[in-house]
Scaffold this active site. Sequence first.
Site, short mmCIF file in Angstrom:
data_model
loop_
_atom_site.label_atom_id
_atom_site.label_comp_id
_atom_site.label_asym_id
_atom_site.label_seq_id
_atom_site.Cartn_x
_atom_site.Cartn_y
_atom_site.Cartn_z
N GLY A 161 0.78 -1.23 0.00
CA GLY A 161 0.00 0.00 0.00
C GLY A 161 0.81 1.28 0.00
O GLY A 161 0.25 2.37 0.14
N LYS A 198 6.13 19.67 -4.54
CA LYS A 198 6.45 20.11 -3.18
C LYS A 198 7.67 21.03 -3.17
O LYS A 198 7.71 22.01 -2.41
CB LYS A 198 6.69 18.88 -2.30
#
Length: 433
Positions: free
Chosen positions: A187, A205
Amino acid sequence: MTSKPIGVAVLGLGNVGSEVVRILTENAEDFEARIGAPLEIRGIAVRRIDGDRGVPAELLTDDPAELVGRDDVDIVVEVLGGIDIPRKLVLSALEKGKSVITANKALLAEYTGELADAAEKSRADLYFEAAVAGAIPVVRPLMQSLAGDRVNKVAGIVNGTTNFILSAMDETGADYAETLAEAGRLGYAEADPTADVEGYDAASKAAILASIAFHTRVTAGDVYREGISKITSDDLETAKSLDCTIKLLAICERIVTAKGKERISARVYPALVPLEHPLASVNGAFNAVVVEAEAAGRLMFYGQGAGGAPTASAVLGDLVMAARNKFYGGRGPLESKYAKLKVAPMGDILTRYYVSMQVADKPGVLATVAAEFSKRDVSISTVRQQGSGDGARLVVVTHLAADSALSETVASLEQLDVVVHVASVLRLEGTTV
């Protein structure tokens, strides 16, 4: 006497949105005490109203535009993801004077200027702590705590997926494809991991961090970007032999050109990092950002950079600030863009390099290769030969050199008869020699 409630609209009920709603609901009394007035969720926008979403059904709507436009909504929390639809909704909210909290780094990296202008015009707040490094507080320190200082550099690991992959490759010796597949099973990687592994997420970012740190509007398109998909287990083994590891870094810094002009650099790429550097020990899905300021010196921010609860923590921190401003009549910090510094091209950036190449195993190879570096004033720090015969490999580490000079050197090496293939070119960060 209870103060008038502050109305909140939540756009999105994924991992982050669900946690925002849960924490806000479970700790309603605490939030009221911190703010001075109760927060009330007026509605939650979802793409489809189906099944049990774990919230009162009457709060759900598939019409986010109507929710944003409601008179009883004071603050909009945007955790939808994507760009086009969130852009319209956030602009609409700001134009109506509603405060906005967003975790959407892709949106901010492309449209910071447009959103900041809308917020300033309507005197609304725009908060986005959660857009960079999840729970790690780095946006507010740059905007407020260091507002009286001069920030010279911001560098860090800002993508958990790539850091997990590189850490696992380093620890197990597995190759990139195998480790990426494992990250997907656990995940840590999306079904389509392109945004993470090719550096797009980190570049967004970096654009946000550079804009704040250097008081200059920087977009994702201004950020030089490379991903990790070409990193091999051999690269990591060689890095160990050099007392280094490999990390995907986002680097934003002030530079002075050869002509004495101040510029800024914003770049994302995998780099060798010496083991004694603080970023080298940041492993797994954790993030860390190092800030270097003239008066404060070096500061490091470390923690969970993604995930529903950590990101929700940053969102809720912004929500409390925006709600306090609504209650007391204050305003959050405005965009600071006075410096208007130009972004330097990658070719002007000075750094060290690691070049790994497969070569012919015969006399004179080293001299021929070294001559190509010398022609372009790229000084060699160390040379190592590994293997023999068809598996002969030459690893060269340089001193500081301009990126343009190194690129020309690599292109020339590819043309040499004694060089079979240039396998890897990586930068070496965290040193000054």
